[in-house]
Design a protein around this motif. Structure first.
Motif, short mmCIF file in Angstrom:
data_model
loop_
_atom_site.label_atom_id
_atom_site.label_comp_id
_atom_site.label_asym_id
_atom_site.label_seq_id
_atom_site.Cartn_x
_atom_site.Cartn_y
_atom_site.Cartn_z
N VAL A 1 40.04 45.28 35.31
CA VAL A 1 39.82 44.04 36.06
C VAL A 1 38.44 43.51 35.70
CG1 VAL A 1 39.45 43.14 38.39
CG2 VAL A 1 41.27 44.79 37.97
N THR B 1 35.51 41.23 37.02
CA THR B 1 35.04 40.51 38.22
C THR B 1 34.28 39.27 37.78
OG1 THR B 1 32.92 41.62 38.35
CG2 THR B 1 34.78 42.69 39.47
N CYS C 1 38.22 38.23 41.10
CA CYS C 1 38.67 38.89 39.87
C CYS C 1 39.35 37.86 38.96
CB CYS C 1 39.68 39.99 40.19
SG CYS C 1 38.98 41.25 41.28
#
Ligand code: AHM
Ligand code: MG
Length: 345
Positions: free
Chosen positions: A3, A5, A192
């Motif tokens: 992921v 951010t 995200c």
């Protein structure tokens, strides 16, 4: 699964700008923080006594809700704390906000913003948003920001974006290298990357306009609406009409799905309703970066308009390129003169 951010992404992209020292990155990060704080309050709007009228009017003479004021204060505080922003223009404040302290006066950027747009929708649980536009100052660093810092053409924006407080909360922004969208994951409190490199379709099947104002529209707009409603299977017509009454939400949907949003001039609003500096310019920057178009309906690119005042309004046509071109064709053919307001008094 990895992921990315918002903060990681901002830092990664810093190297896109050869002489960047991280100042714009810090500013964007602080906007992200303020967005989370405002999001928390928006989410509990129905639970606490923050909901409801604050009992004051803003500079446009419109009724302010408490959350507007809360968002205004939080964004101003966060931008000031970043040390990168020397002045702010906000829909909620008559004059520009400048700072006496040395730290913010050293900031190289100014921000124009609508801290909580679509606020008439707050108490009915409909999506609202924050819109922001960032410029490099033209006044000398170390001094107070001046009006000329804010009255720059939209083409000079270095970044712009919005936060939509919807069924999920998202931040969408551009620094002139495409458009990226981040969804807030409430479980970790981070935005995200969920919508990388957003491109808007060249054509769409959605038109968004307040049809309650139909009789007050210029002839070109009336004829364009009829065009949208007319059956023509190869082009996907009749189009579907979608209008939330919250610019960020209406624009966000059309950006992803393809469509056109119009707030034209009307009898009563001879320059349209939406504000050039903190509503139209940032949205125009995003749509252009996504491959779409934003004009005043008369062939003038929104971002080329030289602002004359802080709260200036402008007719706003934004969305998919082919739909914009068609709407402007109708404006040229049938005219963009709004009916006389006297007809409605
Ligand atoms: P606001 O800044 O006072 O919230 O007003 C702006 C809003 C936009 O979000 C929206 O596109 C427009 O006003 C809707 O206006 P109308 O209710 O006239 O259709
Ligand atoms: Mg607004």
């Amino acid at each position: 699964m990895s992921v990315t951010t918002l903060n990681e992404f901002i830092i990664e992209r810093q190297s896109d700008f050869p002489y960047a020292k991280g100042e714009l990155s810090r500013l964007l990060t602080h906007i992200g923080v303020a967005a989370k704080v405002v999001n928390r309050e928006v989410n509990k709007a129905g639970l606490v006594d923050i909901l409801g009228d604050a009992g004051t009017d803003n500079v446009q003479g419109e009724h302010q809700k408490k959350l507007d004021i809360y968002a205004d204060e939080k964004f101003i505080a966060s931008l000031k704390a970043s040390g990168e922003c020397c002045g702010i223009a906000s829909e909620e404040d008559q004059n520009i906000v400048t700072f006496d302290e040395n730290l913010p006066r050293q900031g190289k950027y100014i921000v124009s913003m609508d801290p909580l747009d679509g606020s008439s929708n707050i108490d009915v649980n409909v999506s609202i948003g924050t819109i922001f536009s960032i410029f490099r100052r033209v006044s000398p660093v170390g001094h107070k920001a001046s009006m000329e810092d804010f009255l720059q053409e939209g083409t000079k924006q270095v970044a712009a974006g919005y936060i939509i407080y919807g069924s999920s909360t998202m931040m969408v922004y551009t620094t002139g290298r495409g458009v990226n969208g981040f969804t807030l994951d409430p479980s970790i409190g981070e935005f995200c990357l969920s919508h990388p490199d957003i491109i808007t379709p060249h054509s769409g099947i959605i038109y968004s306009i307040n049809e309650g104002n139909y009789i007050k529209f210029p002839e070109g707009v009336k004829k364009y609406i009829k065009h949208c409603q007319k059956k023509d299977i190869p082009t996907g017509r009749p189009y579907t009409s979608r209008y939330i009454g919250s610019l960020v939400a209406d624009f966000h949907r059309n950006l992803l799905k393809g469509g056109i949003f119009i707030y034209p001039k009307t009898a009563g609003y001879p320059s349209g309703k939406l504000r050039l500096l903190y509503e139209c310019n940032p949205i125009a920057f995003i749509i252009e970066q996504a491959g779409g178009k934003a004009t005043d309906g008369r062939g003038n690119r929104i971002m080329d308009i030289k602002p004359e005042s802080l709260h200036q309004r402008v007719p706003f046509y934004v969305g998919s390129r082919n739909m914009l071109n068609k709407a402007e064709e109708f404006m040229r053919k049938y005219g963009d003169k709004e009916p006389d307001i006297k007809e409605f008094q």
